[in-house]
Design a protein around this motif. Structure first.
Motif, PDB file in Angstrom:
ATOM      1  N   PRO A 118       2.175  35.577 -17.871  1.00 49.01           N
ATOM      2  CA  PRO A 118       1.057  34.804 -18.427  1.00 49.01           C
ATOM      3  C   PRO A 118       1.529  33.445 -18.930  1.00 49.01           C
ATOM      4  N   VAL A 119       0.729  32.441 -18.705  1.00 48.30           N
ATOM      5  CA  VAL A 119       1.072  31.078 -19.112  1.00 48.30           C
ATOM      6  C   VAL A 119       0.682  30.917 -20.586  1.00 48.30           C
ATOM      7  N   LEU A 120       1.639  31.149 -21.466  1.00 48.59           N
ATOM      8  CA  LEU A 120       1.375  31.097 -22.903  1.00 48.59           C
ATOM      9  C   LEU A 120       1.584  29.709 -23.480  1.00 48.59           C
ATOM     10  N   ASN A 121       2.364  28.867 -22.790  1.00 48.61           N
ATOM     11  CA  ASN A 121       2.532  27.479 -23.203  1.00 48.61           C
ATOM     12  C   ASN A 121       2.592  26.611 -21.956  1.00 48.61           C
ATOM     13  N   ARG A 122       2.690  25.328 -22.143  1.00 54.36           N
ATOM     14  CA  ARG A 122       2.658  24.422 -20.987  1.00 54.36           C
ATOM     15  C   ARG A 122       3.809  24.724 -20.035  1.00 54.36           C
ATOM     16  N   GLN A 123       3.470  24.812 -18.752  1.00 52.08           N
ATOM     17  CA  GLN A 123       4.474  25.045 -17.725  1.00 52.08           C
ATOM     18  C   GLN A 123       4.170  24.172 -16.515  1.00 52.08           C
ATOM     19  N   THR A 124       5.230  23.815 -15.784  1.00 55.76           N
ATOM     20  CA  THR A 124       5.060  23.004 -14.585  1.00 55.76           C
ATOM     21  C   THR A 124       5.331  23.849 -13.346  1.00 55.76           C
ATOM     22  N   PHE A 125       4.571  23.570 -12.296  1.00 55.53           N
ATOM     23  CA  PHE A 125       4.715  24.223 -10.998  1.00 55.53           C
ATOM     24  C   PHE A 125       4.565  23.145  -9.926  1.00 55.53           C
ATOM     25  N   ASN A 126       5.379  23.214  -8.889  1.00 55.32           N
ATOM     26  CA  ASN A 126       5.317  22.244  -7.805  1.00 55.32           C
ATOM     27  C   ASN A 126       4.768  22.910  -6.548  1.00 55.32           C
ATOM     28  N   PHE A 127       3.699  22.338  -5.997  1.00 59.95           N
ATOM     29  CA  PHE A 127       2.992  22.940  -4.864  1.00 59.95           C
ATOM     30  C   PHE A 127       2.827  21.942  -3.720  1.00 59.95           C
ATOM     31  N   ASN A 128       2.693  22.496  -2.521  1.00 63.49           N
ATOM     32  CA  ASN A 128       2.199  21.776  -1.354  1.00 63.49           C
ATOM     33  C   ASN A 128       0.920  22.470  -0.902  1.00 63.49           C
ATOM     34  N   SER A 129      -0.166  21.732  -0.835  1.00 58.42           N
ATOM     35  CA  SER A 129      -1.465  22.315  -0.467  1.00 58.42           C
ATOM     36  C   SER A 129      -1.987  21.691   0.819  1.00 58.42           C
ATOM     37  N   TYR A 130      -2.689  22.528   1.593  1.00 58.44           N
ATOM     38  CA  TYR A 130      -3.264  22.121   2.874  1.00 58.44           C
ATOM     39  C   TYR A 130      -4.737  22.537   2.890  1.00 58.44           C
ATOM     40  N   PRO A 131      -5.623  21.720   2.309  1.00 53.47           N
ATOM     41  CA  PRO A 131      -7.035  22.115   2.203  1.00 53.47           C
ATOM     42  C   PRO A 131      -7.710  22.369   3.540  1.00 53.47           C
ATOM     43  N   ALA A 132      -7.267  21.678   4.588  1.00 55.59           N
ATOM     44  CA  ALA A 132      -7.927  21.838   5.887  1.00 55.59           C
ATOM     45  C   ALA A 132      -7.404  23.039   6.670  1.00 55.59           C
ATOM     46  N   ALA A 133      -6.318  23.641   6.227  1.00 59.21           N
ATOM     47  CA  ALA A 133      -5.758  24.794   6.944  1.00 59.21           C
ATOM     48  C   ALA A 133      -6.667  26.007   6.745  1.00 59.21           C
ATOM     49  N   PRO A 134      -6.858  26.819   7.766  1.00 56.72           N
ATOM     50  CA  PRO A 134      -7.737  27.994   7.627  1.00 56.72           C
ATOM     51  C   PRO A 134      -7.164  29.023   6.662  1.00 56.72           C
ATOM     52  N   LEU A 135      -8.046  29.636   5.879  1.00 55.75           N
ATOM     53  CA  LEU A 135      -7.660  30.734   4.988  1.00 55.75           C
ATOM     54  C   LEU A 135      -7.760  32.031   5.785  1.00 55.75           C
ATOM     55  N   LYS A 136      -6.646  32.498   6.262  1.00 53.75           N
ATOM     56  CA  LYS A 136      -6.659  33.657   7.151  1.00 53.75           C
ATOM     57  C   LYS A 136      -6.944  34.946   6.388  1.00 53.75           C
ATOM     58  N   ILE A 137      -7.650  35.856   7.047  1.00 58.37           N
ATOM     59  CA  ILE A 137      -7.899  37.183   6.484  1.00 58.37           C
ATOM     60  C   ILE A 137      -6.645  38.020   6.694  1.00 58.37           C
ATOM     61  N   THR A 138      -6.032  38.413   5.613  1.00 59.24           N
ATOM     62  CA  THR A 138      -4.751  39.119   5.699  1.00 59.24           C
ATOM     63  C   THR A 138      -4.891  40.625   5.515  1.00 59.24           C
ATOM     64  N   GLY A 139      -6.046  41.066   5.020  1.00 58.10           N
ATOM     65  CA  GLY A 139      -6.209  42.491   4.725  1.00 58.10           C
ATOM     66  C   GLY A 139      -6.919  43.282   5.802  1.00 58.10           C
ATOM     67  N   GLY A 140      -7.193  42.662   6.947  1.00 55.06           N
ATOM     68  CA  GLY A 140      -7.823  43.379   8.055  1.00 55.06           C
ATOM     69  C   GLY A 140      -9.225  43.865   7.734  1.00 55.06           C
ATOM     70  N   GLN A 141      -9.601  44.994   8.338  1.00 52.35           N
ATOM     71  CA  GLN A 141     -10.939  45.547   8.176  1.00 52.35           C
ATOM     72  C   GLN A 141     -11.235  45.966   6.740  1.00 52.35           C
ATOM     73  N   ALA A 142     -10.192  46.386   6.020  1.00 54.66           N
ATOM     74  CA  ALA A 142     -10.404  46.792   4.630  1.00 54.66           C
ATOM     75  C   ALA A 142     -10.912  45.614   3.799  1.00 54.66           C
ATOM     76  N   GLU A 143     -10.332  44.435   4.006  1.00 52.78           N
ATOM     77  CA  GLU A 143     -10.766  43.251   3.271  1.00 52.78           C
ATOM     78  C   GLU A 143     -12.182  42.851   3.676  1.00 52.78           C
ATOM     79  N   LEU A 144     -12.490  42.924   4.949  1.00 59.13           N
ATOM     80  CA  LEU A 144     -13.836  42.585   5.403  1.00 59.13           C
ATOM     81  C   LEU A 144     -14.871  43.546   4.832  1.00 59.13           C
TER      82      LEU A 144
END
Length: 511
Positions: free
Chosen positions: A160-186
């Protein structure tokens, strides 16, 4: 005191950067009272309450490109369980996240497409979820060790973030969000209580039959909100029973969660997997590449799977309040917040002077948080890795030895006595010697007076011969120092006048 403080400052900075940043030896127990902002359960109307809060959620510092307002969908949680009124993180997803917490995360290669690289400085709120722009991967090994990328493409901190913390990310908003859980997720994202909002279910099924295609159905849903006289308000009427039915066919006014909830249920009723996403939309730039996101930016939207393979984003709110997306919540809906305090941040967008004052304060606060409060052990480890290549015991020992030697050198520079600088000019040296001879006899120092003023000042305290010699000495000295040309003969004459002055001063008393 000021001089000592300035001397101590570089040593304090070096020690702050170089000494190990250890975690606290103990801490207050975590409790629900520490949690603020978004919740793992949303009932339409909850998000509207957050718009009255100007509490900062996080700061994003972008390395290169900054996303446009339309791209600033900060995903926090995916809510898949619907009971007819509220949406919440489902049991299926909770179990999956707990399992991921127990094992190391393996990250796939970064997707193609436009990339946003940024550092996220998250405020402490006692929660584990973080904020990302679509498909996201950690940008550093330190961040990779602190987070978990869940199956639903959300990002969680391992602690849990109890105080200020830094994280470095690379994000790709246009990339598709793939369904990873198969039929169970659907299947999880098709479930809904059929008896809770029967009019919506019947209407959605009928609309789908008329459409005959998932994409056409999605477009008709969006157009329904645009053409059926819906309005966007922070104070919608209470809809306790069959809230989606009441919203779609009676009230037709609500906040983002009302629109997202109605659209997600309509998708599910038509047999299209859908879910609610909660997070933040927008952000206030405090400089060219630094953005603050506040609680009043809270937002909810929909992700549906039209092809059964990926999740596509739909935001029905934009069909009735396009200004919310184009200009941000505060700029678009300040007229609905007139009851807030006059000088609150929520109303600063309408007062340019107040907005500039807040921006200045935010910039100062950001620099302090990022470089001082945000400089934790993990950030320090990343810095050592970049500087030294690797942090082996041998390299760290040499580095710390260099730090100690550098500090020792600074202390020596500050406190080891240094010889007085030698006067290179013969005329200046002779003039300094003349001052010393006069001071021995009269006890009068020159201080910062000119040579001629000093001569007049001491003339009453030395004999006549010494006065004449001093006057001649000063005339030649001034000619050498202030007149251009070759002064070889004058320097010889200056030496003679100095000898005469020194001889005359031996035969004191004063005249």
């Amino acid at each position: 005191m000021l001089k000592i403080g300035l001397q101590a400052l570089p040593i304090a900075v070096i020690l702050f950067v170089a000494l190990p940043h250890l975690p606290p030896l103990w801490g207050m127990p975590e409790g629900k009272s520490s949690e603020t902002g978004l919740s793992e359960k949303i009932t339409p109307g909850d998000v509207a309450n957050l718009t009255r809060s100007d509490e900062k959620v996080f700061t994003a510092t972008f390395k290169n490109t900054v996303p446009t307002m339309q791209q600033r969908y900060w995903r926090a949680m995916v809510l898949e369980q619907f009971d007819g009124k509220s949406w919440q993180v489902g049991d299926y997803r909770q179990a999956r996240k707990q399992l991921l917490q127990l094992r190391p995360t393996t990250y796939q290669s970064e997707p193609a497409g436009e990339r946003f690289s940024y550092q996220l400085l998250a405020e402490g709120n006692g929660n584990a979820w973080l904020y990302s722009l679509g498909t996201t991967v950690p940008a550093t090994s330190n961040s990779a060790s602190k987070i978990v990328v869940a199956d639903d493409h959300t990002i969680m901190s391992r602690q849990p973030v109890l105080n200020r913390q830094t994280f470095n990310f690379n994000s790709y908003p246009a990339a598709p969000l793939k369904i990873t859980g198969g039929q169970a997720e659907l299947q999880v994202n098709l479930e809904y209580p059929e008896a809770s909002n029967p009019r919506t279910v019947r209407w959605a099924k009928g609309l789908y039959q008329q459409s005959g295609d998932n994409t056409v159905f999605a477009n008709r849903l969006m157009q329904y909100f645009a053409t059926e006289n819906f309005s966007y308000t922070l104070t919608p009427p209470v809809m306790p029973a069959a809230p989606v039915d009441a919203f779609l066919f009676e009230a037709r006014q609500g906040f983002c969660a009302h629109y997202a909830s109605a659209m997600a249920l309509a998708f599910r009723a038509a047999g299209i997997p859908a879910r609610l996403v909660s997070g933040y939309q927008g952000g206030d730039l405090i400089s060219a590449k630094v953005m603050n996101v506040y609680q009043y930016d809270a937002h909810a939207w929909v992700e549906a799977s039209l092809d059964g393979k990926t999740w596509q984003q739909f935001d029905p709110t934009t069909m009735v309040a396009a200004s919310r997306l184009l200009y941000g919540f505060q700029s678009a809906f300040s007229n609905q917040q007139q009851d807030l305090p006059l000088f609150s941040r929520n109303r600063a967008h309408n007062v340019p002077a107040l907005a500039q004052l807040y921006q200045f304060a935010d910039t100062i606060n950001y620099q302090w948080n990022r470089w001082v409060l945000g400089f934790d052990g993990a950030t320090q480890q990343d810095m050592f890795t970049r500087l030294l290549g690797n942090t082996s015991m041998e390299r760290m020992t040499l580095f710390m030895l260099a730090v100690v030697l550098f500090i020792a050198g600074l202390l020596a520079f500050y406190f080891v006595p240094r010889p007085a600088p030698r006067i290179k000019s013969e005329s200046l040296r002779l003039y300094q010697d003349a001052q010393q001879e006069i001071y021995k006899v009269t006890g009068i120092a020159r201080h910062n007076t000119s040579a001629r003023t000093y001569a007049r000042h001491v003339s009453g305290h030395i004999n006549a011969a010494a006065c004449t010699a001093l006057d001649n000495f000063v005339k030649v000295f001034e000619a050498i120092e202030y007149q251009p040309g070759d002064h070889t003969k004058q320097r010889q004459l200056l030496r003679q006048h100095f000898k005469q002055l020194k001889k005359s001063l031996r035969h004191h008393p004063a005249k």
